[in-house]
Design a protein around this motif. Structure first.
Motif, PDB file in Angstrom:
ATOM      1  N   ASN A   1       0.816  -1.213   0.000  1.00  0.00           N
ATOM      2  CA  ASN A   1       0.000   0.000   0.000  1.00  0.00           C
ATOM      3  C   ASN A   1       0.848   1.260   0.000  1.00  0.00           C
ATOM      4  O   ASN A   1       0.380   2.326  -0.366  1.00  0.00           O
TER       5      ASN A   1
ATOM      6  N   ARG B   1     -14.587   2.996  17.314  1.00  0.00           N
ATOM      7  CA  ARG B   1     -14.031   3.440  18.590  1.00  0.00           C
ATOM      8  C   ARG B   1     -14.038   4.964  18.631  1.00  0.00           C
ATOM      9  O   ARG B   1     -13.685   5.605  17.643  1.00  0.00           O
TER      10      ARG B   1
ATOM     11  N   LEU C   1      -8.864   5.429   7.092  1.00  0.00           N
ATOM     12  CA  LEU C   1      -7.799   6.393   6.814  1.00  0.00           C
ATOM     13  C   LEU C   1      -6.749   6.371   7.922  1.00  0.00           C
ATOM     14  O   LEU C   1      -7.092   6.231   9.101  1.00  0.00           O
TER      15      LEU C   1
ATOM     16  N   MET D   1       2.902  -3.079   3.947  1.00  0.00           N
ATOM     17  CA  MET D   1       4.167  -3.016   3.213  1.00  0.00           C
ATOM     18  C   MET D   1       4.724  -4.399   2.851  1.00  0.00           C
ATOM     19  O   MET D   1       5.749  -4.496   2.184  1.00  0.00           O
TER      20      MET D   1
ATOM     21  N   CYS E   1       1.781   7.260   4.675  1.00  0.00           N
ATOM     22  CA  CYS E   1       0.364   7.274   5.054  1.00  0.00           C
ATOM     23  C   CYS E   1       0.121   8.208   6.236  1.00  0.00           C
ATOM     24  O   CYS E   1      -0.808   8.999   6.221  1.00  0.00           O
TER      25      CYS E   1
ATOM     26  N   ALA F   1      -3.196   6.056   1.597  1.00  0.00           N
ATOM     27  CA  ALA F   1      -3.398   6.120   3.046  1.00  0.00           C
ATOM     28  C   ALA F   1      -4.790   5.665   3.461  1.00  0.00           C
ATOM     29  O   ALA F   1      -5.055   5.488   4.642  1.00  0.00           O
TER      30      ALA F   1
END
Ligand code: HEC
Ligand code: HEC
Length: 489
Positions: free
Chosen positions: A115, A425, A222, A295, A122, A144
């Motif tokens: 990513n 959360r 995000l 990663m 990110c 991100a």
């Protein structure tokens, strides 16, 4: 210790009167327990700032110039040795990993699917990530906004695994590109103003490995800011569990739920704290998960060097990985994970600005009156026995109960049939006023759909609907003051 210098503040009697139940907290003596109860009781005096309120991250709070680097300072109370480790961790957090084989042996192992090439790509300047498409100039290989995959059973997509990795090393296909379409949603506020919210809809274009399972659900997340995570780790579980019982006076429909997760190392049931659904128990575990999922890098906590590449993605599994036996069994050795953890745990909170300003204080009062504090619980005193000395016995102001709440249909994941898909959360609000100072393209909420703090509040539904409705009904001046308060955090 910070608390020893505390003299002012509400009495224990006030705390009991406010409906706060006594807390067990085995780390504290009876005297300390009483003092903690008194200082953490919600205030009823909005005529001036509370003692130490400006120091929202306790003794680690920094008094630095407010600029784009304001989220990147080490905690003020970090030891000399801690700072050395923080600096090594900082290097690893910024480092661009490359694919194997490479001449830079210690930096390879990226992917094969990924990513982003670095943590920092990110968590922009240790703050929030940027939703793809917001910055048209951005051509970097980083996304991100993570897209998680789950079938109704909870199982991953049989081909694509748990997460969309849009990028791949040379010679391999990425898993597809994310397309986001926004649908406008109008909200009329008292006083005549209309706010147009945007509801995202996600499609995966050009999937690289055939169609996704038709039943797969997408959940977008995000990259959140990295502030004060070690302090959140040091909140005593008793204090979090106490938040389940919202005092009668503040109940509305609010009922938080802890996310219990099984710790892979011990097999024990532990409290989930990190991530938008509190599904990771520690900063270390979350960091190992990021190396692995985002990663494609293995660590002692996540051993497969192929990351989220599944058995169905044979060309991915046929590529070389970055484990070199002479350097150990993992692409990222255990001591490096420890440095990253020290770093991730010790990014300092900035001091609050304008805490005594009349508009900020008026906004704070409204924040209490609108019952935002039923979930965004203002303050805690961390454990005396926290693992690291800088996190011990600190009065902190994170504005979260660390619990999951049903936030209604509007914020639910794509297919909001199951309860968990509507649950998020309560995110900490500390530092939130400096979000755009650090990343001008940053946005709010779990999927970055909110372009302003007001939009973020207007999306609140479910258990938070009553609080949100109070904001809609406020006079424009009150609403502006409420936002002023948030901006001072
Ligand atoms: C591809 C983007 C991306 C990369 C790269 C990335 N993260 Fe994250 N990070 C996220 C997202 C998204 C979340 C929220 C995850 C969730 O809610 O499940 C997150 C959450 C976290 C959290 C928990 C924060 C909180 O408030 O709960 C920590 C700690 C963290 N990341 C550390 C790291 C570290 C260390 C690295 C590098 C090894 C890293 N991240 C790399 C996107 C990323
Ligand atoms: C029932 C619990 C609850 C109440 C009450 C509540 N919130 Fe929240 N708040 C949340 C949760 C959960 C989220 C995250 C939702 C998401 O990302 O989808 C959130 C997100 C936010 C955010 C964005 C945070 C970020 O990091 O993106 C802001 C700002 C915020 N709340 C402010 C408020 C204000 C102001 C009030 C009172 C008017 C309030 N909240 C009342 C639970 C609550």
């Amino acid at each position: 210790m910070l608390l020893l210098t505390l003299t002012a503040g509400p009495s224990v009697h006030d705390a009991v009167a406010a409906g706060v139940a006594p807390i067990p907290r085995s780390d504290l003596s009876e005297t300390d327990r009483q003092r903690v109860l008194a200082v953490t009781a919600p205030t009823a005096d909005f005529s001036r700032a509370e003692p130490f309120e400006q120091m929202q991250g306790g003794a680690g709070t920094v008094d630095k110039r407010v600029n784009a680097d304001i989220f990147s300072h080490p905690a003020a109370n970090l030891s000399f040795e801690g700072r050395q480790e923080f600096m090594v961790g900082n290097g690893l957090f910024r480092k661009d990993w490359v694919s194997s084989p490479a001449s830079t042996l210690a930096s390879d192992g990226l992917g094969p699917l990924f990513n982003a090439r670095s943590c920092q790509a990110c968590h922009v300047k240790d703050g929030r990530g940027t939703v793809p498409g917001i910055d048209p100039e951005d051509k970097s290989e980083a996304m991100a906004l993570l897209i998680r995959f789950a079938l109704p059973s909870g199982a991953p997509d049989p081909v694509y695994g748990r997460q969309l990795q849009p990028f791949a090393v040379t010679g391999l296909s990425g898993e597809g590109r994310l397309r986001i379409a926004y649908e406008p949603v109008s909200v009329e506020l008292t006083g005549g103003e209309t706010v147009v919210l945007q509801r995202p809809d996600y499609t995966i274009d050009t999937p690289g490995y055939g169609p996704l399972d038709p039943d797969v659900r997408l959940s977008a997340r995000l990259a959140p800011p990295m502030l004060g995570l070690g302090l959140l780790d040091a909140i005593h579980p008793d204090d979090i569990l106490k938040n389940i019982d919202t005092p009668q006076a503040r109940r509305d429909a609010v009922s938080g739920r802890p996310n219990w997760v099984i710790d892979a190392a011990s097999g024990q049931k532990v409290l989930g704290r990190f991530g938008w659904k509190a599904d990771q128990s520690t900063v270390k575990r979350q960091s190992a998960e990021a190396f692995f999922m985002d990663m494609g890098l293995s660590t002692p906590l996540r051993e497969d060097p192929y990351g989220d590449c599944t058995a169905q993605q044979a060309p991915c599994r046929a590529l070389p990985h970055g484990v070199q036996k002479e350097q150990g069994d993992h692409e990222v050795p255990g001591n490096l994970i420890d440095f990253v953890t020290v770093y991730s745990s010790n990014l300092a909170l900035p001091q609050r600005r304008d805490v005594s300003g009349p508009k900020v204080l008026a906004g704070k009062k409204l924040f209490y009156e609108a019952n935002c504090i039923a979930c965004h619980v203002p303050k805690y005193v961390t454990r005396r026995d926290a693992a690291r000395p800088e996190h011990q016995f600190q009065l902190i102001w994170p504005y979260t109960d660390m619990l999951l709440h049903d936030m209604g249909e509007g914020l639910a994941d794509e297919d909001g049939k199951e309860t968990l898909q509507r649950e998020w959360r309560t995110p900490p609000l500390w530092g939130i006023g400096l979000t755009k100072t650090v990343n001008p393209n940053a946005t709010w909420l779990h999927d970055g759909r909110a372009r302003t703090l007001l939009e973020a509040v207007l999306w609140h539904g479910g258990e938070a609907k009553a609080a949100r409705d109070r904001v809609v009904a406020m006079s424009p001046e009150d609403r502006a003051n409420l936002i002023r308060f948030l901006e001072s955090l």
